[in-house]
Design a protein around this motif. Structure first.
Motif, short mmCIF file in Angstrom:
data_model
loop_
_atom_site.label_atom_id
_atom_site.label_comp_id
_atom_site.label_asym_id
_atom_site.label_seq_id
_atom_site.Cartn_x
_atom_site.Cartn_y
_atom_site.Cartn_z
N GLY A 8 -21.05 -50.22 4.90
CA GLY A 8 -20.25 -51.25 5.57
C GLY A 8 -19.03 -51.67 4.75
N ARG A 9 -18.57 -50.79 3.86
CA ARG A 9 -17.43 -51.16 3.02
C ARG A 9 -16.13 -51.07 3.82
N VAL A 10 -15.16 -51.90 3.45
CA VAL A 10 -13.91 -51.93 4.22
C VAL A 10 -12.90 -50.91 3.71
N GLY B 69 -21.64 -59.39 -13.94
CA GLY B 69 -20.77 -60.45 -14.46
C GLY B 69 -21.06 -61.77 -13.79
N ARG B 70 -21.80 -61.72 -12.69
CA ARG B 70 -22.14 -62.98 -12.01
C ARG B 70 -23.44 -63.52 -12.57
N PRO B 71 -23.44 -64.75 -13.05
CA PRO B 71 -24.71 -65.31 -13.49
C PRO B 71 -25.57 -65.68 -12.29
N GLY C 97 -16.93 -62.67 -7.64
CA GLY C 97 -17.07 -63.21 -6.29
C GLY C 97 -18.22 -62.56 -5.55
N GLY C 98 -18.06 -62.48 -4.23
CA GLY C 98 -16.86 -62.55 -3.45
C GLY C 98 -15.85 -61.47 -3.86
N THR C 99 -14.67 -61.66 -3.41
CA THR C 99 -13.59 -60.74 -3.72
C THR C 99 -12.41 -61.53 -4.28
N PRO C 100 -12.34 -61.68 -5.60
CA PRO C 100 -11.24 -62.47 -6.19
C PRO C 100 -9.86 -61.88 -5.88
N ALA D 271 -12.20 -56.62 -8.36
CA ALA D 271 -11.24 -56.32 -7.30
C ALA D 271 -11.85 -55.34 -6.32
N ASN D 272 -11.42 -55.46 -5.09
CA ASN D 272 -11.77 -54.49 -4.07
C ASN D 272 -10.78 -53.34 -4.18
N PRO D 273 -11.20 -52.11 -3.93
CA PRO D 273 -10.26 -51.01 -4.12
C PRO D 273 -9.38 -50.73 -2.90
N ASN E 271 -23.24 -65.02 -3.25
CA ASN E 271 -22.69 -66.13 -2.48
C ASN E 271 -21.28 -65.77 -2.03
N SER E 272 -21.21 -64.95 -0.98
CA SER E 272 -19.90 -64.52 -0.47
C SER E 272 -19.85 -64.80 1.03
N HIS E 273 -18.71 -65.22 1.48
CA HIS E 273 -18.55 -65.67 2.87
C HIS E 273 -17.37 -64.94 3.49
N TRP F 115 -15.06 -65.70 -1.23
CA TRP F 115 -14.76 -65.09 0.07
C TRP F 115 -14.61 -63.57 -0.02
N CYS F 116 -14.92 -62.91 1.10
CA CYS F 116 -14.72 -61.46 1.24
C CYS F 116 -14.13 -61.21 2.62
N LEU F 117 -13.53 -60.03 2.79
CA LEU F 117 -12.99 -59.70 4.11
C LEU F 117 -14.12 -59.61 5.11
N LYS F 118 -15.24 -59.05 4.65
CA LYS F 118 -16.37 -58.80 5.54
C LYS F 118 -17.63 -58.82 4.68
N LYS F 119 -18.73 -59.32 5.22
CA LYS F 119 -19.97 -59.36 4.44
C LYS F 119 -20.62 -57.96 4.47
N CYS F 120 -20.89 -57.40 3.31
CA CYS F 120 -21.55 -56.09 3.26
C CYS F 120 -23.03 -56.27 3.58
N PRO F 121 -23.63 -55.29 4.27
CA PRO F 121 -25.01 -55.49 4.75
C PRO F 121 -26.07 -55.56 3.65
N TYR F 122 -25.73 -55.16 2.43
CA TYR F 122 -26.71 -55.17 1.34
C TYR F 122 -26.52 -56.35 0.39
N CYS F 123 -25.50 -57.17 0.64
CA CYS F 123 -25.06 -58.14 -0.36
C CYS F 123 -25.79 -59.47 -0.26
S1 SF4 Z 1 -20.81 -56.63 -1.97
FE1 SF4 Z 1 -18.94 -57.48 -2.84
S2 SF4 Z 1 -17.38 -57.11 -1.23
FE2 SF4 Z 1 -19.39 -56.90 -0.23
S3 SF4 Z 1 -19.84 -58.94 0.61
FE3 SF4 Z 1 -20.80 -58.81 -1.43
S4 SF4 Z 1 -19.32 -59.69 -2.82
FE4 SF4 Z 1 -18.22 -59.19 -0.91
#
Ligand code: SF4
Length: 403
Positions: A140-142, A401-403, A69-72, A103-105, A29-31, A18-26
């Motif tokens: 689109g970063r938070v 780090g993500r396979p 992740g996602g955003t652990p 981590a998200n900053p 597998n993040s929701h 999971w993430c707070l918000k989906k980034c437009p370039y990502c």
């Molecule tokens: S780039 Fe990182 S923070 Fe942004 S949606 Fe993808 S996994 Fe989440």
């Protein structure tokens, strides 16, 4: 049938989707998080996933763990503590294992850093991307640049190793702006920097609505300047996008790039496991809700199967040729069970074209080989040489780090 000479080192990858918000370039597998996260239930599912996987990794020590992740960092320190404790009681984790978390900053996450460290995390990878507010907004970063600076400061106080993730060739970015980001990452004191070229991946918002990106030449200049700056500052360039001060290389990623093994748990996680007579790949259920259900019922696997022997040279090279120093000649046979003669024609051809250099001990990509990595890699695709058709290789696992 392949038979790796000895089982390679084993890593554990844990995906938090999971993430707070989906980034437009990502394209990971993040929701987007909607409402409360099923945090406790997800940790239960991960533990059930490990238990169901035990027969496939029985007795093998875990050298590194990566929580990605996602955003652990959306998970509380207590959940990470419970997760790592459960891993340690079920798997023989090396006492000096590298345990990385992404981590998200944001300020909210930074307040949790000390708790993650107490849980056993000894390396934090922070997704800064840029220290420029306008660029962060375009991505689109938070978080903003000041939040990133504060989070970085707190991370450096809490962890022995911190990685700063940066991206370059951003929308409307100039070479000077890209250089300013790298200078700031160096000045922060972080001993590891990853600098990724922004790419437009299929199935992303940016792919459908492309922003104005720097021309290829400008992006290549940025890359050159970034490499030069980091070298001057004492960072060793050891993989396409990774730079480290001595003693701070990401052991987890180096295991992927050395064609090591990894058990991947969590929604959509991939794994690669070697056995005495075969190498298998497995993928978990991708959607968080399906994964939760399946893992708690005792089988989170969506797919698994043996890697075809003909695919192995390409799979090995896809990883090992990302390493600037390349690989020891003997590693090819150790990891794939195939004689080096199986790829001799391709190696000779790549050497003739100036894409690799080799001696009795090592094979490594030349600077030209690193620049034209796709061209180098496609030589190892099964069937290449029989009928050469142009192929596009998507170099996945961009070193995150993500396979
Ligand atoms: S780039 Fe990182 S923070 Fe942004 S949606 Fe993808 S996994 Fe989440």
């Amino acid at each position: 049938m392949v038979a790796p000479a000895a089982l390679p080192p084993l890593s554990l990858y844990i995906h938090i989707p999971w993430c707070l918000k989906k980034c437009p370039y990502c394209d990971f597998n993040s929701h987007e998080k909607r409402g409360e996260l099923p945090e406790a239930e997800y940790v239960d599912a991960l533990v059930a996933d490990i238990e169901a996987s035990l027969p496939r990794v029985w007795g093998r020590p875990i050298h590194t763990i990566f929580i990605g992740g996602g955003t652990p960092s959306l998970f509380a320190a207590g959940s990470i503590d419970r997760l790592l404790a459960a891993v340690r009681t079920r798997l023989p984790v090396d006492p000096d294992a590298e345990i990385t978390m992404e981590a998200n900053p944001g300020t909210f996450e930074a307040a949790r850093f000390a708790g993650y460290r107490d849980a056993g995390v000894n390396r934090l990878s922070i997704g800064v991307q840029s220290f420029d507010d306008a660029k962060l907004a375009a991505l689109g970063r938070v978080h903003g640049a000041d939040e990133a600076r504060r989070a970085l400061e707190m991370a450096l106080r809490a962890f022995p190793t911190v990685n700063v993730d940066l991206m370059y060739a951003l929308p409307e970015q100039t070479p000077d702006e890209a250089i300013a980001d790298v200078r700031e990452a160096i000045a922060s004191g972080a001993p590891h920097v990853s600098a990724y070229h922004l790419t437009l991946e299929p199935d992303t918002h940016f792919f459908r609505f492309p922003p104005r990106l720097p021309q290829e030449d400008a992006a290549a200049d940025m890359q050159e300047s970034i490499e030069a700056l980091l070298a001057e500052a004492g960072f060793g360039h050891y993989e396409t996008s990774a730079f480290a001060r001595p003693g701070h290389r990401a052991r987890h990623n180096v295991n992927y790039w050395s064609f090591g093994d990894y058990l991947g748990i969590g929604a959509g996680a991939h794994g690669k496991l070697s056995f005495r007579d075969r190498i298998t790949r497995e993928v978990r259920e991708r959607k968080p809700a399906s994964y939760l259900r399946a893992a708690l019922e005792g089988n989170a696997l969506a797919e698994s199967g043996d890697v075809d022997e003909r695919e192995l040279p390409f799979e090995f090279m896809l990883n090992a040729l990302r390493l600037v120093e390349g690989f020891p000649v003997a590693l090819f046979t150790r990891r794939t069970g195939l004689p080096l003669a199986a790829v001799e024609p391709q190696l000779a051809q790549a050497e003739d074209r100036g894409l690799i250099a080799r001696d009795i001990d090592r094979i490594r990509p030349t600077e030209r080989g690193r620049r034209f990595l796709n061209d180098l890699l496609e030589r190892f695709l099964p069937g290449e040489g029989e009928a050469r058709a142009p192929r596009v290789i998507n170099i996945v696992s961009k070193g995150t780090g993500r396979p």
